[in-house]
Design a protein around this motif. Structure first.
Motif, mmCIF file in Angstrom:
data_model
loop_
_atom_site.group_PDB
_atom_site.id
_atom_site.type_symbol
_atom_site.label_atom_id
_atom_site.label_comp_id
_atom_site.label_asym_id
_atom_site.label_seq_id
_atom_site.Cartn_x
_atom_site.Cartn_y
_atom_site.Cartn_z
ATOM 1 N N PRO A 1 9.773 1.294 1.807
ATOM 2 C CA PRO A 1 9.087 0.106 1.288
ATOM 3 C C PRO A 1 9.764 -0.471 0.042
ATOM 4 N N LEU A 2 10.341 0.401 -0.789
ATOM 5 C CA LEU A 2 11.034 -0.091 -1.972
ATOM 6 C C LEU A 2 12.242 -0.929 -1.570
ATOM 7 N N PRO B 1 0.807 -1.231 0.000
ATOM 8 C CA PRO B 1 0.000 0.000 0.000
ATOM 9 C C PRO B 1 0.832 1.270 0.000
ATOM 10 N N LEU B 2 1.981 1.237 0.654
ATOM 11 C CA LEU B 2 2.845 2.424 0.655
ATOM 12 C C LEU B 2 3.441 2.675 -0.719
ATOM 13 N N LEU B 3 3.722 1.594 -1.461
ATOM 14 C CA LEU B 3 4.241 1.743 -2.824
ATOM 15 C C LEU B 3 3.146 2.128 -3.816
ATOM 16 N N LEU B 4 1.897 2.087 -3.371
ATOM 17 C CA LEU B 4 0.794 2.632 -4.158
ATOM 18 C C LEU B 4 0.582 4.113 -3.828
ATOM 19 N N ILE B 5 0.486 4.411 -2.524
ATOM 20 C CA ILE B 5 0.158 5.768 -2.090
ATOM 21 C C ILE B 5 1.300 6.741 -2.378
ATOM 22 N N PHE C 1 7.059 14.254 0.052
ATOM 23 C CA PHE C 1 6.467 13.393 1.083
ATOM 24 C C PHE C 1 6.105 12.045 0.480
ATOM 25 N N GLY C 2 5.532 12.064 -0.717
ATOM 26 C CA GLY C 2 5.219 10.807 -1.395
ATOM 27 C C GLY C 2 6.461 9.995 -1.690
ATOM 28 N N ALA D 1 4.491 3.815 -11.883
ATOM 29 C CA ALA D 1 5.128 3.081 -10.789
ATOM 30 C C ALA D 1 4.086 2.589 -9.793
ATOM 31 N N ALA D 2 3.089 3.428 -9.506
ATOM 32 C CA ALA D 2 2.011 3.007 -8.606
ATOM 33 C C ALA D 2 1.221 1.856 -9.206
ATOM 34 N N LEU D 3 0.988 1.912 -10.512
ATOM 35 C CA LEU D 3 0.267 0.827 -11.189
ATOM 36 C C LEU D 3 1.054 -0.478 -11.098
#
Length: 438
Positions: free
Chosen positions: A348-349, A302-306, A340-341, A421-423
């Motif tokens: 997480p990466l 979820p962090l790599l999505l947000i 921040f993003g 990247a989020a996808l």
């Protein structure tokens, strides 16, 4: 920040100035995979010290350079040493912090420090260039390097490597991947002086791609592969590598074009531009802290999505770049949102990229992530530079508004890369939650 002063002091041509940057990028990108594997084979401490000594010595030589050729050569050695040093830091974390909760915390500190140090470099670089000399942008690394060497010798535990001989080093693999990555990056970075369709660009890219294809064939048949292809069966690592490629492509361009907008459109000097990045540095640290705490309860997914989505929103906001804008109205808000993003995504990466990897392959995992990020940055910046130049050339307004429009187009392209990247992060396994941090 120091490039204009270097050009004036050493009489560098426009191409020479570009190669002060490109020489480092080539050395760094070309040797990253071998540097990461070296830490696994020889042990992280000796490899870390080797890279640190090399980087410090090259910094001293660069600061003392009295010709452009010597400066570019020193920058190349800096890149080679950095390629050995960077993955060794990750290996040290993986082999020192064995308990998952403590390892996540260590990776959080590592990510936040790396990001904050990079942002602070803009400020320190501007201060040293404006108040002392461009040479101190390089000399400043020397006392820092010496202090780190003296601290590392007694404080870092020596963990044994797996041992390496000429046979286990996989020299054919090391040579082909190093030359292949160097060829691709060389071709890409020359697009600032040659068109994409020119022989100067296409020949090294095609040669590099052919060598990388040969590298894959060698690795598939090798019993001592530099990069065992089986590691890509680890879906978490594979997804993290692709995400790192896209994030690197977008974020490298962001730092570059925001700096240009501040200086060439808003009229900031080098020092003012450096200070303008301080809020972004603070938000990276804040995002990293939030991510590190959150990883005790949730997986990296979820962090790599947000994180990339927030960064994409900030980049899209930045793409407005007005010619008559101001820092507070047009840069500060989106800069804080996107950094921040970025902070949310960094730890997480690193966690996802090493999830499920055995300790003796920590350097390999780090090398893969760093290589993806570096190659993505080179390719992304070159591609978005083409977009920016095309928009600016076809703009009908003033020269300043044409620059602003071009920079804005590059930011919009970077936003698309971060959204991609989020996808990609949606493919990350849902499992792998870190233990609660208590």
């Amino acid at each position: 920040m120091a490039l204009p002063a270097m050009r004036e002091s050493l009489g560098l041509s426009t191409t020479g100035v570009q190669w002060v940057v490109n020489a480092y990028a080539l050395g760094f990108a070309g040797l990253l995979l071998f540097g990461g594997r070296a830490a696994d084979l020889f042990g992280a401490k000796p490899v870390f010290l080797t890279g640190l000594i090399g980087f410090t010595a090259a910094s001293l030589a660069g600061g003392m350079a009295d010709t452009g050729g010597l400066l570019i050569a020193a920058r190349s050695v800096q890149g080679l040493a950095g390629a050995v040093l960077a993955p060794a830091t990750m290996t040290l974390i993986m082999t020192t912090f064995l308990e998952p909760r403590e390892r996540t915390r260590a990776l959080g500190v590592w990510s936040g420090t790396m990001a904050a140090g990079g942002a602070m470099g803009a400020v320190v670089g501007g201060m040293l260039t404006q108040w002392v000399s461009w040479r101190w942008v390089l000399f400043v690394n020397v006392p820092i390097g010496v202090a780190l060497i003296l601290a590392a010798v007694p404080l870092i535990a020596r963990a044994p490597g797996r041992g390496a001989t000429l046979r286990t080093l996989d020299l054919p693999g090391a040579i082909t991947v190093t030359l292949g990555l160097t060829g691709v990056v060389y071709g890409v970075v020359t697009t600032d002086t040659h068109s994409w369709g020119s022989a100067a660009v296409l020949v090294p890219i095609v040669a590099g791609a052919a060598l990388l294809a040969l590298f894959v064939l060698i690795e598939a048949r090798s019993t001592h592969a530099l990069v065992p292809l089986r590691v890509f069966r680890n879906r978490s690592l594979a997804v993290a590598d692709v995400a790192a490629l896209l994030i690197g492509a977008g974020m490298f361009a962001m730092w570059f074009y925001v700096s240009l907008y501040l200086q060439q459109v808003l009229g900031f000097d080098a020092l003012q531009a450096g200070f303008a990045f301080i809020p972004g540095s603070a938000m990276i640290v804040a995002g990293t802290m939030v991510a590190t705490r959150s990883l005790g309860r949730i997986s990296p997914r979820p962090l790599l999505l947000i994180g990339p989505l927030l960064a994409a929103a900030g980049l899209a906001w930045l793409s407005r770049f007005p010619a008559d804008g101001s820092y507070t109205a047009d840069v500060l808000g989106p800069l804080m949102l996107l950094t921040f993003g970025m902070g949310l995504a960094m730890t997480p990466l690193a966690v996802a990229g090493t999830a499920g990897m055995p300790r003796h392959e920590a350097g390999l995992a780090s090398g893969l992530i760093n290589t993806s990020r570096q190659v993505g940055g080179a390719v992304g910046l070159a591609a978005l530079s083409t977009v920016s130049a095309h928009i600016a050339a076809n703009h009908t307004g003033s020269a300043k508004s044409a620059l602003a429009a071009g920079f804005g187009g590059a930011m919009l392209g970077a936003a698309v890369l971060l959204a991609a990247a989020a996808l990609v992060a949606t493919l990350m396994p849902r499992r792998g939650k870190a233990p609660a941090q208590g």
